[in-house]
Design a protein around this motif. Structure first.
Motif, PDB file in Angstrom:
ATOM      1  N   LEU A  79       0.811  -1.216   0.000  1.00 40.23           N
ATOM      2  CA  LEU A  79       0.000   0.000   0.000  1.00 40.23           C
ATOM      3  C   LEU A  79       0.846   1.269   0.000  1.00 40.23           C
ATOM      4  O   LEU A  79       0.468   2.260  -0.619  1.00 40.23           O
ATOM      5  CB  LEU A  79      -0.944   0.000   1.205  1.00 40.23           C
ATOM      6  N   GLU A  80       1.964   1.246   0.676  1.00 37.82           N
ATOM      7  CA  GLU A  80       2.795   2.450   0.710  1.00 37.82           C
ATOM      8  C   GLU A  80       3.372   2.762  -0.668  1.00 37.82           C
ATOM      9  O   GLU A  80       3.438   3.927  -1.064  1.00 37.82           O
ATOM     10  CB  GLU A  80       3.882   2.325   1.779  1.00 37.82           C
ATOM     11  N   THR A  81       3.749   1.742  -1.421  1.00 35.87           N
ATOM     12  CA  THR A  81       4.220   1.954  -2.793  1.00 35.87           C
ATOM     13  C   THR A  81       3.087   2.482  -3.656  1.00 35.87           C
ATOM     14  O   THR A  81       3.267   3.430  -4.436  1.00 35.87           O
ATOM     15  CB  THR A  81       4.785   0.645  -3.382  1.00 35.87           C
ATOM     16  N   ILE A  82       1.921   1.890  -3.523  1.00 35.12           N
ATOM     17  CA  ILE A  82       0.764   2.342  -4.299  1.00 35.12           C
ATOM     18  C   ILE A  82       0.466   3.803  -3.987  1.00 35.12           C
ATOM     19  O   ILE A  82       0.245   4.617  -4.901  1.00 35.12           O
ATOM     20  CB  ILE A  82      -0.459   1.447  -4.026  1.00 35.12           C
ATOM     21  N   ALA A  83       0.471   4.169  -2.708  1.00 34.89           N
ATOM     22  CA  ALA A  83       0.194   5.547  -2.304  1.00 34.89           C
ATOM     23  C   ALA A  83       1.248   6.507  -2.851  1.00 34.89           C
ATOM     24  O   ALA A  83       0.923   7.579  -3.381  1.00 34.89           O
ATOM     25  CB  ALA A  83       0.117   5.639  -0.783  1.00 34.89           C
ATOM     26  N   ARG A  84       2.515   6.125  -2.745  1.00 31.67           N
ATOM     27  CA  ARG A  84       3.612   6.984  -3.216  1.00 31.67           C
ATOM     28  C   ARG A  84       3.529   7.207  -4.720  1.00 31.67           C
ATOM     29  O   ARG A  84       3.605   8.339  -5.211  1.00 31.67           O
ATOM     30  CB  ARG A  84       4.962   6.377  -2.818  1.00 31.67           C
ATOM     31  N   VAL A  85       3.317   6.139  -5.481  1.00 33.78           N
ATOM     32  CA  VAL A  85       3.229   6.245  -6.941  1.00 33.78           C
ATOM     33  C   VAL A  85       2.017   7.080  -7.341  1.00 33.78           C
ATOM     34  O   VAL A  85       2.081   7.901  -8.254  1.00 33.78           O
ATOM     35  CB  VAL A  85       3.198   4.842  -7.588  1.00 33.78           C
ATOM     36  N   ASN A  86       0.906   6.903  -6.617  1.00 33.45           N
ATOM     37  CA  ASN A  86      -0.294   7.679  -6.925  1.00 33.45           C
ATOM     38  C   ASN A  86      -0.057   9.168  -6.699  1.00 33.45           C
ATOM     39  O   ASN A  86      -0.453   9.996  -7.531  1.00 33.45           O
ATOM     40  CB  ASN A  86      -1.467   7.183  -6.082  1.00 33.45           C
ATOM     41  N   LEU A  87       0.593   9.520  -5.597  1.00 36.55           N
ATOM     42  CA  LEU A  87       0.875  10.933  -5.336  1.00 36.55           C
ATOM     43  C   LEU A  87       1.837  11.515  -6.366  1.00 36.55           C
ATOM     44  O   LEU A  87       1.701  12.678  -6.765  1.00 36.55           O
ATOM     45  CB  LEU A  87       1.421  11.118  -3.926  1.00 36.55           C
ATOM     46  N   MET A  88       2.795  10.719  -6.829  1.00 32.67           N
ATOM     47  CA  MET A  88       3.702  11.177  -7.884  1.00 32.67           C
ATOM     48  C   MET A  88       2.918  11.434  -9.164  1.00 32.67           C
ATOM     49  O   MET A  88       3.120  12.447  -9.843  1.00 32.67           O
ATOM     50  CB  MET A  88       4.821  10.160  -8.108  1.00 32.67           C
ATOM     51  N   LYS A  89       2.009  10.526  -9.513  1.00 32.35           N
ATOM     52  CA  LYS A  89       1.188  10.680 -10.712  1.00 32.35           C
ATOM     53  C   LYS A  89       0.331  11.943 -10.616  1.00 32.35           C
ATOM     54  O   LYS A  89       0.275  12.742 -11.555  1.00 32.35           O
ATOM     55  CB  LYS A  89       0.306   9.452 -10.901  1.00 32.35           C
ATOM     56  N   LEU A  90      -0.317  12.142  -9.460  1.00 36.86           N
ATOM     57  CA  LEU A  90      -1.167  13.314  -9.287  1.00 36.86           C
ATOM     58  C   LEU A  90      -0.346  14.604  -9.286  1.00 36.86           C
ATOM     59  O   LEU A  90      -0.785  15.618  -9.846  1.00 36.86           O
ATOM     60  CB  LEU A  90      -1.969  13.185  -7.994  1.00 36.86           C
ATOM     61  N   GLY A  91       0.841  14.571  -8.675  1.00 33.29           N
ATOM     62  CA  GLY A  91       1.713  15.739  -8.695  1.00 33.29           C
ATOM     63  C   GLY A  91       2.124  16.103 -10.107  1.00 33.29           C
ATOM     64  O   GLY A  91       2.155  17.283 -10.477  1.00 33.29           O
ATOM     65  N   ASP A  92       2.426  15.087 -10.920  1.00 40.29           N
ATOM     66  CA  ASP A  92       2.778  15.325 -12.311  1.00 40.29           C
ATOM     67  C   ASP A  92       1.606  15.947 -13.064  1.00 40.29           C
ATOM     68  O   ASP A  92       1.776  16.888 -13.838  1.00 40.29           O
ATOM     69  CB  ASP A  92       3.209  14.007 -12.970  1.00 40.29           C
ATOM     70  N   ARG A  93       0.415  15.424 -12.842  1.00 36.85           N
ATOM     71  CA  ARG A  93      -0.774  15.986 -13.495  1.00 36.85           C
ATOM     72  C   ARG A  93      -1.002  17.430 -13.063  1.00 36.85           C
ATOM     73  O   ARG A  93      -1.354  18.282 -13.876  1.00 36.85           O
ATOM     74  CB  ARG A  93      -2.004  15.146 -13.172  1.00 36.85           C
ATOM     75  N   LYS A  94      -0.809  17.698 -11.769  1.00 38.69           N
ATOM     76  CA  LYS A  94      -0.974  19.061 -11.275  1.00 38.69           C
ATOM     77  C   LYS A  94       0.026  19.993 -11.941  1.00 38.69           C
ATOM     78  O   LYS A  94      -0.334  21.087 -12.391  1.00 38.69           O
ATOM     79  CB  LYS A  94      -0.807  19.094  -9.753  1.00 38.69           C
TER      80      LYS A  94
END
Length: 104
Positions: A79-94
């Motif tokens: 879950l921590e990897t999933i959360a980290r990758v998701n935040l990176m993806k959202l940060g990139d989109r932002k």
């Protein structure tokens, strides 16, 4: 509690046929239950959730989290990897100004 700790402890309660079918269908079911509780708040209470409503929705959200943890376990990730990758993806989109769109 850390996400990975939750994942490991949740997995100790996992009793279901091996594979992704059960937890993926369970996730859909629990998400549906959460939506249904909120739908009734919209219909019956004008969208104003009381303390009991919030408690019930939080419990359903806990069930959603359990299934997400089991899916992650079945996918051999955490879950921590999933959360980290998701935040990176959202940060990139932002950063690209496409948070409101598909972003991909």
């Amino acid at each position: 509690m850390k996400l990975n700790d939750y994942q490991h402890r949740a997995n100790e309660t996992a009793i279901y046929p091996e594979g992704l079918n059960y937890p993926i269908l369970g996730l859909a079911g629990e998400a549906g239950e959460l939506c249904n509780k909120y739908k009734k708040i919209l219909r019956d209470k004008g969208g104003e959730a009381g303390t009991t409503d919030i408690d019930h929705m939080a419990k359903e959200l806990g069930d959603v989290l359990w299934y997400v943890a089991q899916i992650a376990t079945e996918l051999e990730t955490d879950l921590e990897t999933i959360a980290r990758v998701n935040l990176m993806k959202l940060g990139d989109r932002k950063d690209r100004g496409v948070l409101g769109g598909s972003g991909d």
